[in-house]
Design an enzyme around this catalytic site. Structure first.
Site, PDB file in Angstrom:
ATOM      1  N   TYR A   1       0.803  -1.217   0.000  1.00 18.26           N
ATOM      2  CA  TYR A   1       0.000   0.000   0.000  1.00 18.26           C
ATOM      3  C   TYR A   1       0.842   1.275   0.000  1.00 18.26           C
ATOM      4  O   TYR A   1       0.320   2.378   0.036  1.00 18.26           O
ATOM      5  CB  TYR A   1      -0.968   0.019   1.185  1.00 18.26           C
TER       6      TYR A   1
ATOM      7  N   LYS B   1       3.897 -14.493   5.345  1.00 12.03           N
ATOM      8  CA  LYS B   1       4.058 -15.431   4.229  1.00 12.03           C
ATOM      9  C   LYS B   1       5.562 -15.540   3.951  1.00 12.03           C
ATOM     10  O   LYS B   1       6.025 -15.388   2.816  1.00 12.03           O
ATOM     11  CB  LYS B   1       3.264 -14.913   3.020  1.00 12.03           C
TER      12      LYS B   1
ATOM     13  N   ASP C   1      -2.319 -17.412   4.246  1.00 18.08           N
ATOM     14  CA  ASP C   1      -3.327 -18.108   3.430  1.00 18.08           C
ATOM     15  C   ASP C   1      -4.041 -19.188   4.247  1.00 18.08           C
ATOM     16  O   ASP C   1      -5.268 -19.259   4.279  1.00 18.08           O
ATOM     17  CB  ASP C   1      -2.698 -18.683   2.152  1.00 18.08           C
TER      18      ASP C   1
ATOM     19  N   ASP D   1     -11.576  -7.927   6.741  1.00 18.68           N
ATOM     20  CA  ASP D   1     -12.840  -7.926   6.001  1.00 18.68           C
ATOM     21  C   ASP D   1     -13.469  -9.311   6.008  1.00 18.68           C
ATOM     22  O   ASP D   1     -14.688  -9.455   6.117  1.00 18.68           O
ATOM     23  CB  ASP D   1     -12.620  -7.481   4.548  1.00 18.68           C
TER      24      ASP D   1
ATOM     25  N   ASP E   1      -5.820  -5.964   5.901  1.00 16.32           N
ATOM     26  CA  ASP E   1      -6.998  -5.426   5.235  1.00 16.32           C
ATOM     27  C   ASP E   1      -7.928  -6.567   4.834  1.00 16.32           C
ATOM     28  O   ASP E   1      -9.136  -6.557   5.111  1.00 16.32           O
ATOM     29  CB  ASP E   1      -6.543  -4.640   3.998  1.00 16.32           C
TER      30      ASP E   1
END
Ligand code: ATP
Ligand code: MG
Length: 327
Positions: free
Chosen positions: A121, A168, A200, A228, A224
């Site tokens: 980002y 990750k 994941d 959600d 993020d």
């Protein structure tokens, strides 16, 4: 002691839910707030050419904390600079289910602590050849340490036993390797219990057994997405608050946006915004009042009036009045 609170309702239902949260804060006797309103968003841009006028920036910079509603088309021009103005490095997103509501996962109480300044980002993207694009992912030791410290401290302060570090590092060895090593070192320094999880696989486990998780510390994009995902588990946008926390300033906003489809009808669910105000109370050290506001919202979600998004036919004002009654 009087605290100055910047109030930026913005666009759409921001104009409806923000005053609701202010009303709830005003109903608390023990706290003395001076609310100063600022403009931001589509409406002020149409008028002045600027979505975030300097006056509003200064207001947020100088206030003890900011309550922000939502911005419409101009959201990115408003909230990204505002997060910078308050020096926010942590995005705190609690996702918890309420007993009175039908949630996909009724036993969820997770707080995502999302790094808020870097990762993908950072926006360093280029088209290096026709049809070939790249994005540079920035992970620094400083920011990783800061977010991990905030996460472990948050867990301790709020009674969460489980801290999970999402990463990750098996694929992104250098960037997530640094994030993981740095966050683990913070946990070890503090003698804290923690787990690490590949992001994941974590997504799957969050759906199947969210009750196993407490505080989850994440790099920016992962935070993020995972938060959600958890929002979906507990029952929707009208319920989820968030905090953008900086060194000595902070901004509180609902996770939802300006909801143009229902704006102006007086039927927006004010819970997410009121719960954001409860996080503001915690942040300024009024934990007891923050808990009281959360308990009142929970009680109203259980047996009080409900807005249409939760299957009822009550107005924003009805729900707000019921919360204040509970208080
Ligand atoms: P924006 O561009 O500002 O994000 P949006 O169209 O994406 O606006 P959101 O605010 O993100 O709208 O909301 C998505 C959906 O959820 C809309 O249908 C909206 O009506 C609903 N919604 C969001 N917040 C609330 C709320 N507080 N109460 C009721 N419904 C809501
Ligand atoms: Mg949206």
């Amino acid at each position: 002691m009087t605290h100055e609170i910047a109030v930026i309702p913005g666009d759409g239902i921001g104009q409806e839910v923000t005053p609701a949260a202010v009303e709830v804060l005003e109903a608390l006797d023990a706290v003395d707030f001076d609310f100063v309103e600022g403009e931001a968003g589509d409406a002020v841009e149409a008028e002045t050419g600027e979505a975030l006028p300097q006056e509003t920036r200064d207001l947020a910079a100088d206030a003890d904390a900011t309550l922000f509603g939502a911005a419409g088309e101009t959201a990115a021009d408003v909230i990204l600079p505002l997060r910078q103005v308050v020096g926010s490095f942590a995005n705190v997103r609690p996702a918890r289910s309420y007993p009175g509501l039908d949630a996909v996962q009724p036993d969820t109480d997770i707080v995502f602590i999302r790094e808020n300044t870097e990762g993908v980002y950072k926006g360093i993207e280029s088209e290096i050849a026709d049809g070939v694009t790249t994005c540079t992912r920035v992970i620094t030791e400083d920011a990783s340490e800061k977010i991990a410290e905030y996460g472990f401290d948050y867990a301790k302060r709020n009674g969460y036993d489980d801290v999970t570090i999402a990463h990750k590092a098996n694929v992104m060895r250098t960037t997530d390797g640094l994030f993981l090593d740095t966050a683990e070192a913070v946990g070890q320094d503090r003698g804290a219990d923690y787990d690490t999880a590949l992001m994941d696989a974590l997504a799957m486990h969050l759906v199947m057994s969210p009750e196993d998780y407490g505080v989850v510390v994440c790099p920016n994009l992962a935070g993020d997405m995972l938060s959600d995902l958890a929002a979906g588990l507990v029952g929707g946008l009208g319920l989820l608050p968030s905090a953008n926390v900086g060194e000595d300033n902070a901004l509180f906003e609902p996770v939802h946006g300006s909801a143009p489809d229902i704006a102006g009808e007086g039927i927006a669910n004010p819970s997410a915004m009121i719960l954001s105000a409860a996080m503001l109370l915690d942040h300024l050290g009024y934990d007891e009042q923050g808990d009281a506001v959360r308990a009142a919202v929970e009680q109203v979600l259980d047996d009080g009036p409900r807005t249409p998004d939760l299957g009822g036919d009550a107005s924003t004002g009805d729900v707000t009045a019921a919360v204040i009654d509970e208080l």
